[in-house]
Scaffold this active site. Structure first.
Site, mmCIF file in Angstrom:
data_model
loop_
_atom_site.group_PDB
_atom_site.id
_atom_site.type_symbol
_atom_site.label_atom_id
_atom_site.label_comp_id
_atom_site.label_asym_id
_atom_site.label_seq_id
_atom_site.Cartn_x
_atom_site.Cartn_y
_atom_site.Cartn_z
ATOM 1 N N TYR A 140 -44.188 48.876 22.260
ATOM 2 C CA TYR A 140 -43.719 50.070 22.959
ATOM 3 C C TYR A 140 -43.558 51.157 22.443
ATOM 4 O O TYR A 140 -44.215 51.989 22.358
ATOM 5 C CB TYR A 140 -42.791 49.426 23.328
ATOM 6 C CG TYR A 140 -41.564 50.557 23.888
ATOM 7 C CD1 TYR A 140 -41.559 50.674 24.978
ATOM 8 C CD2 TYR A 140 -40.230 50.270 23.195
ATOM 9 C CE1 TYR A 140 -40.313 51.733 25.443
ATOM 10 C CE2 TYR A 140 -39.492 51.204 23.508
ATOM 11 C CZ TYR A 140 -39.554 51.872 24.571
ATOM 12 O OH TYR A 140 -38.746 52.697 24.752
ATOM 13 N N LYS A 179 -32.828 46.162 35.438
ATOM 14 C CA LYS A 179 -33.905 46.439 34.027
ATOM 15 C C LYS A 179 -34.009 44.826 33.895
ATOM 16 O O LYS A 179 -35.007 44.740 33.204
ATOM 17 C CB LYS A 179 -33.133 46.517 33.121
ATOM 18 C CG LYS A 179 -33.335 48.342 33.281
ATOM 19 C CD LYS A 179 -32.974 49.236 31.585
ATOM 20 C CE LYS A 179 -34.161 49.041 30.822
ATOM 21 N NZ LYS A 179 -33.546 49.701 29.703
HETATM 22 N N1 LIG Z 1 -32.295 52.406 27.433
HETATM 23 C C1 LIG Z 1 -32.316 52.511 26.205
HETATM 24 O O1 LIG Z 1 -31.642 51.750 25.490
HETATM 25 C C2 LIG Z 1 -34.100 52.818 25.862
HETATM 26 C C3 LIG Z 1 -33.925 53.273 24.339
HETATM 27 C C4 LIG Z 1 -35.243 54.331 23.763
HETATM 28 C C5 LIG Z 1 -35.785 55.128 24.578
HETATM 29 N N2 LIG Z 1 -34.949 55.116 25.967
HETATM 30 C C6 LIG Z 1 -35.816 56.008 26.986
HETATM 31 O O2 LIG Z 1 -35.858 56.442 27.630
HETATM 32 C C7 LIG Z 1 -36.398 56.403 28.831
HETATM 33 C C8 LIG Z 1 -35.402 56.118 30.165
HETATM 34 O O3 LIG Z 1 -35.757 54.248 29.729
HETATM 35 P P1 LIG Z 1 -34.665 53.606 30.625
HETATM 36 O O4 LIG Z 1 -33.691 52.614 29.748
HETATM 37 O O5 LIG Z 1 -33.701 54.384 31.908
HETATM 38 O O6 LIG Z 1 -35.415 52.630 31.253
HETATM 39 P P2 LIG Z 1 -35.832 52.551 32.819
HETATM 40 O O7 LIG Z 1 -36.802 50.694 32.673
HETATM 41 O O8 LIG Z 1 -34.668 52.080 33.419
HETATM 42 O O9 LIG Z 1 -36.484 53.495 33.363
HETATM 43 C C9 LIG Z 1 -38.459 53.989 32.968
HETATM 44 C C10 LIG Z 1 -38.164 54.205 34.250
HETATM 45 O O10 LIG Z 1 -40.192 54.931 34.997
HETATM 46 C C11 LIG Z 1 -40.246 54.591 35.876
HETATM 47 N N3 LIG Z 1 -42.173 54.490 35.187
HETATM 48 C C12 LIG Z 1 -42.549 53.717 34.338
HETATM 49 N N4 LIG Z 1 -43.648 54.442 34.501
HETATM 50 C C13 LIG Z 1 -43.741 55.077 35.527
HETATM 51 C C14 LIG Z 1 -45.193 55.669 35.486
HETATM 52 N N5 LIG Z 1 -46.254 56.142 34.656
HETATM 53 N N6 LIG Z 1 -44.736 56.810 36.765
HETATM 54 C C15 LIG Z 1 -44.110 56.991 36.739
HETATM 55 N N7 LIG Z 1 -42.771 56.613 36.881
HETATM 56 C C16 LIG Z 1 -42.741 56.007 36.019
HETATM 57 C C17 LIG Z 1 -39.747 52.871 36.039
HETATM 58 O O11 LIG Z 1 -39.887 52.628 37.787
HETATM 59 C C18 LIG Z 1 -38.659 53.645 35.573
HETATM 60 O O12 LIG Z 1 -37.505 54.079 36.503
HETATM 61 C C19 LIG Z 1 -37.630 55.640 28.502
HETATM 62 O O13 LIG Z 1 -38.697 56.558 28.336
HETATM 63 C C20 LIG Z 1 -37.458 54.773 27.688
HETATM 64 O O14 LIG Z 1 -38.587 54.644 26.518
HETATM 65 C C21 LIG Z 1 -34.455 53.884 26.324
#
Ligand SMILES: NC(=O)c1ccc[n+]([C@@H]2O[C@H](COP(=O)([O-])OP(=O)(O)OC[C@H]3O[C@@H](n4cnc5c(N)ncnc54)[C@H](O)[C@@H]3O)[C@@H](O)[C@H]2O)c1
Length: 319
Positions: A140, A179
């Site tokens: 990841y 999640k």
């Molecule tokens: N939550 C955290 O603590 C955290 C920390 C670091 C980075 N991030 C980054 O922030 C972003 C949002 O994360 P989150 O926590 O909201 O997670 P999440 O899983 O709730 O959101 C990710 C979203 O992307 C969609 N998705 C995934 N692959 C896809 C694709 N190929 N096409 C279309 N939609 C797709 C999923 O359905 C989901 O709605 C991500 O890029 C994640 O890597 C989050």
């Protein structure tokens, strides 16, 4: 901002971002793209814009999005389960989605902002400076490094273009329920306490993380776009175009239990257990100096006020 696109807009951070943008720019045309692999339609209650249910890997972006019309494009879609070790799926889906977005917007005016992660720093502890060497410990995190590399190449090929990456730290807040296991530690510990169980953390709870409330993350993400649109971002001074977004403070796991006990009016005792991982990050902490200097980001929530706000929202524990 009159025309805005949010990928991953039905996920945790993406839905908070989408709903905030809708409040702040009520007449804007907002489009969400999400394939719902780790999302929930419930996160978008009250959203008045368009939702495109599509996988970014193979969607024909040109069919839906006129690149010349877009002011801000927020790319948050990603596989977010760090325990998914399928190296092909993670790399293919995360990286190819971003590549096709960059190709679609090449030469256009849109301000691009994409989500990277503190996971790129790897398992070394301490304060995470944005120029530290990146040592992704899982696939990841590796894909996030590839996103940054691709964006750097794009910025070099199209120097006048607007693109910023934001490395999120440990985000918590409303709309993360869908999640499951990858939801924040704060969410899970609150569920254990509500179920009448002892909250379980690794021995002896002194490991520290930069826990950041989702409202601060949304604010920083929007700033990354608006500063570029206003011409207030100096890409010559910050050629890396990648910034930490966190609270800027590392707090021990034990503090979460103390704050949750106070918030939920409980007095549960912690159950400590051995950490099963041979290497476990002892400390993360976002160094925010560059972020503040480049886009004016300053977090407003402490762990105490963030958890209080989360509780008030009704999303932390069901009424
Ligand atoms: N939550 C955290 O603590 C955290 C920390 C670091 C980075 N991030 C980054 O922030 C972003 C949002 O994360 P989150 O926590 O909201 O997670 P999440 O899983 O709730 O959101 C990710 C979203 O992307 C969609 N998705 C995934 N692959 C896809 C694709 N190929 N096409 C279309 N939609 C797709 C999923 O359905 C989901 O709605 C991500 O890029 C994640 O890597 C989050």
């Amino acid at each position: 901002m009159e025309n805005i696109v949010v990928t991953g807009g039905a996920g945790f951070i993406g839905s908070n971002l989408t709903l905030t943008l809708q409040r702040r720019y009520p007449s804007a045309r907002i489009t969400v793209i999400d394939d719902f692999r780790s999302a929930s339609f419930k996160n978008l209650e009250g959203f008045r814009g368009d939702v495109i249910a599509a996988n970014l890997v193979d969607v024909d972006l040109g069919y839906y999005i006129d690149a010349s019309e877009v002011d801000a494009f927020f790319h948050l879609a990603s596989i977010t389960d760090t325990t998914d070790h399928d190296q092909y799926r993670q790399t293919h889906d995360n990286v190819e989605s971003w590549r096709s977005i960059l190709n679609h917007f090449a030469g256009e005016k849109a301000a691009l902002v994409y989500a990277s992660s503190a996971a790129t720093y790897g398992i070394g502890g301490g304060i995470n400076h944005v120029d530290a060497p990146l040592r992704p410990a899982n696939v990841y995190a590796f894909t996030k490094v590839q996103l940054e590399n691709l964006a750097a190449r794009y910025a070099a090929d199209f120097p006048s273009q607007k693109v910023i990456g934001v490395r999120y730290f440990n985000v918590y807040g409303p709309r993360e329920t869908h999640k499951g296991q990858p939801a924040s530690m704060i969410y899970h510990l609150a569920q254990q306490i509500r179920a009448g169980k002892s909250p379980r953390i690794f021995k002896y709870g002194e490991q520290k993380r930069d826990f950041v409330y989702v409202d601060d993350i949304v604010e920083g993400t929007i700033l990354a776009a608006t500063k570029q649109i206003e011409g207030a971002f100096d890409a010559k001074k910050f050629p890396r175009r990648v910034f930490n977004l966190g609270s800027g403070e590392a707090r021990p796991f034990n503090d979460i239990i103390t704050i949750l006990n106070a918030t939920l009016k409980t007095d549960v005792k912690t159950e400590y257990f051995d950490c099963p991982f041979p290497f476990y990050q002892p400390h993360t902490e976002a160094d925010l100096k560059e972020t503040t200097a480049a886009i004016g980001y300053k977090p407003s929530f402490t762990l105490e006020s963030g958890i209080a706000d989360y509780f008030k929202s009704g999303w932390l524990v069901p009424a």
